[in-house]
Design an enzyme around this catalytic site. Structure first.
Site, mmCIF file in Angstrom:
data_model
loop_
_atom_site.group_PDB
_atom_site.id
_atom_site.type_symbol
_atom_site.label_atom_id
_atom_site.label_comp_id
_atom_site.label_asym_id
_atom_site.label_seq_id
_atom_site.Cartn_x
_atom_site.Cartn_y
_atom_site.Cartn_z
ATOM 1 C CG HIS A 250 -0.852 3.106 -8.418
ATOM 2 N ND1 HIS A 250 0.454 2.792 -8.164
ATOM 3 C CD2 HIS A 250 -1.434 3.299 -7.201
ATOM 4 C CE1 HIS A 250 0.656 2.789 -6.846
ATOM 5 N NE2 HIS A 250 -0.476 3.103 -6.234
ATOM 6 C CD GLU B 269 -6.142 4.211 -6.096
ATOM 7 O OE1 GLU B 269 -5.280 4.777 -6.781
ATOM 8 O OE2 GLU B 269 -6.181 4.301 -4.843
ATOM 9 C CG ASP C 101 -2.382 2.066 -1.518
ATOM 10 O OD1 ASP C 101 -1.295 2.382 -2.031
ATOM 11 O OD2 ASP C 101 -3.478 2.446 -1.976
ATOM 12 C CG ASP C 102 -0.663 5.249 0.867
ATOM 13 O OD1 ASP C 102 0.491 5.685 0.721
ATOM 14 O OD2 ASP C 102 -1.425 5.010 -0.086
ATOM 15 C CG HIS D 95 2.368 4.369 -2.038
ATOM 16 N ND1 HIS D 95 2.748 4.791 -3.286
ATOM 17 C CD2 HIS D 95 1.239 3.637 -2.211
ATOM 18 C CE1 HIS D 95 1.879 4.350 -4.183
ATOM 19 N NE2 HIS D 95 0.950 3.644 -3.563
ATOM 20 C CG HIS E 153 -0.105 -1.276 -3.892
ATOM 21 N ND1 HIS E 153 -1.164 -1.249 -4.777
ATOM 22 C CD2 HIS E 153 0.139 0.023 -3.587
ATOM 23 C CE1 HIS E 153 -1.521 0.009 -4.993
ATOM 24 N NE2 HIS E 153 -0.746 0.798 -4.274
HETATM 25 N N1 HPA Z 1 -3.045 5.804 -5.325
HETATM 26 C C1 HPA Z 1 -2.333 6.602 -6.116
HETATM 27 N N2 HPA Z 1 -1.248 7.217 -5.701
HETATM 28 C C2 HPA Z 1 -0.841 7.028 -4.440
HETATM 29 C C3 HPA Z 1 -1.534 6.214 -3.601
HETATM 30 C C4 HPA Z 1 -2.694 5.560 -4.056
HETATM 31 O O1 HPA Z 1 -3.392 4.814 -3.340
HETATM 32 N N3 HPA Z 1 -0.856 6.231 -2.419
HETATM 33 C C5 HPA Z 1 0.205 7.028 -2.586
HETATM 34 N N4 HPA Z 1 0.219 7.534 -3.814
HETATM 35 ZN ZN ZN Z 2 -0.831 2.830 -4.185
#
Ligand code: HPA
Ligand code: ZN
Length: 353
Positions: free
Chosen positions: A211, A214, A292-293, A33, A31
């Site tokens: 996703h 969340e 994630d990021d 991006h 996971h």
């Molecule tokens: N959630 C949803 N979309 C996203 C995320 C995330 O954490 N990071 C980049 N796009």
């Molecule tokens: Zn994500």
């Protein structure tokens, strides 16, 4: 600027008797991006290279924006910062910087998501973003020992028509994508909006992830499984509000790619101490740890592990289980999975001393 300087990092080290290992096991990162790996320093370097004037005077002014209240407040900055990505070289440099840092933190295989719609909507050609990222992935095994796959993620706050159009373009150009994902603003954009997209991806032989759970409710996790036929759920933490869903996810061993530091920074949970990961493990859910990021949420996979160890005292056995889950849930071929599972076992053996 000719070459990108990779930022320095420190690997946290634990010592057990004679053996020395890192807190983080070797893992598959599932996971991630790629646009979320754009570090502030690289944003300034690319802005300079492309003659783009940023709305921030310096790094400190930019960093002052990294205080998020929810998913949308992060997405606003994440999309704005992408303005510095213009050329294939920009995408390749960003990707190579991530691979170098991730490899140093124990990532051995990565399934990289990218957001093509976020680039073509601001005038960057699809070929530019795809070829830029793909060119860096193509040399990753040789350069970093990290095997890779590319996943095209679609923005759920855009229309399904837009997604279908881009998917068709990706297929027509023979883009080296292994699968599709679904990201961006979750609440109000349920998986049910993208049934045709996922059907078309399945027909094209692509792997499917999304996703769900969340910020959105547990019902979105059911939809992703039942309407989109996904093979993994990104995040999924809100399943813990629905015992029947947990029971199903355990029975079917559906992989959930959990991102603890992201959940804290986007306030899906109050603090890392409140994070449900230990409870998810205890419930028998098929969870892995991901970043994630990482440029936005305060850390890479190894940082996530280090903080989980510090706050939750996650044992070596638990960490090895999380790592093995990540490998088994990956779309790597069986030979690569066997190789990585052997590395996880070796890490566990060395770490317990
Ligand atoms: N959630 C949803 N979309 C996203 C995320 C995330 O954490 N990071 C980049 N796009
Ligand atoms: Zn994500």
């Amino acid at each position: 600027m000719g070459r990108v300087e990779y930022s320095s990092y420190s690997c946290r080290v634990e010592t057990f008797g004679e053996s020395t290992t890192t807190a983080a096991p070797p893992v598959a990162e599932l996971h991630l991006h790629i646009e979320g790996t754009l570090q502030p320093e690289l944003i300034f370097a690319l802005a300079e290279r492309n003659g783009i004037e940023l709305p921030y005077a310096d790094l400190d002014e930019l960093r002052a924006w990294y205080e998020f209240t929810d998913l949308q407040s992060f997405l606003d900055l994440y999309y704005a910062n992408m303005a510095v990505l213009r050329t294939e070289q920009d995408f390749a440099d960003m990707t190579r910087a991530y691979l170098a840092r991730a490899a140093a933190g124990g990532v051995r295989h990565v399934e990289v998501m990218m957001d093509p719609q976020a680039h073509i909507s601001r005038g960057v050609a699809l070929e530019t973003c795809v070829n830029g990222v793909a060119s860096a992935l193509a040399t990753s095994v040789e350069e970093f020992g990290v095997s890779t796959l590319l996943i095209a993620a679609f923005l759920r706050d855009m229309s399904e028509e837009s997604a279908l159009e881009v998917l068709d373009q990706l297929l027509a150009m023979g883009a080296p994508i292994a699968g599709i994902g679904l990201d961006s603003a979750e609440v109000g954009n349920p998986p049910s909006k993208f049934e045709r997209l996922y059907r078309r991806a399945a027909e094209a032989g692509l792997r499917r992830i999304a996703h769900a759970g969340e910020e959105g409710p547990a019902s979105y996790v059911y939809e992703a499984l039942d309407l989109l036929g996904v093979e993994r759920i990104d995040h999924g933490i809100r399943c813990m509000e629905d015992p029947a869903l947990v029971e199903r996810l355990v029975a079917e061993q559906v992989p959930l790619t959990v991102c603890p530091l992201s959940n804290v920074r986007l306030r899906a949970v109050d603090t890392l101490a409140d994070h449900p990961l230990p409870a998810m493990l205890a419930a028998g859910l098929n969870v892995s740890v991901n970043s994630d990021d990482p440029a936005y949420f305060g850390g890479y996979v190894d940082d996530n592990f280090a903080q989980l160890v510090a706050v939750h005292g996650l044992s070596v056995g638990d960490r090895a289980r999380l790592a093995a889950n990540s490998v088994r849930a990956s779309f790597a071929d069986e030979a690569r999975k066997a190789e990585l599972l052997a590395e996880v076992s070796e890490w566990e053996r060395a770490s317990v001393g």
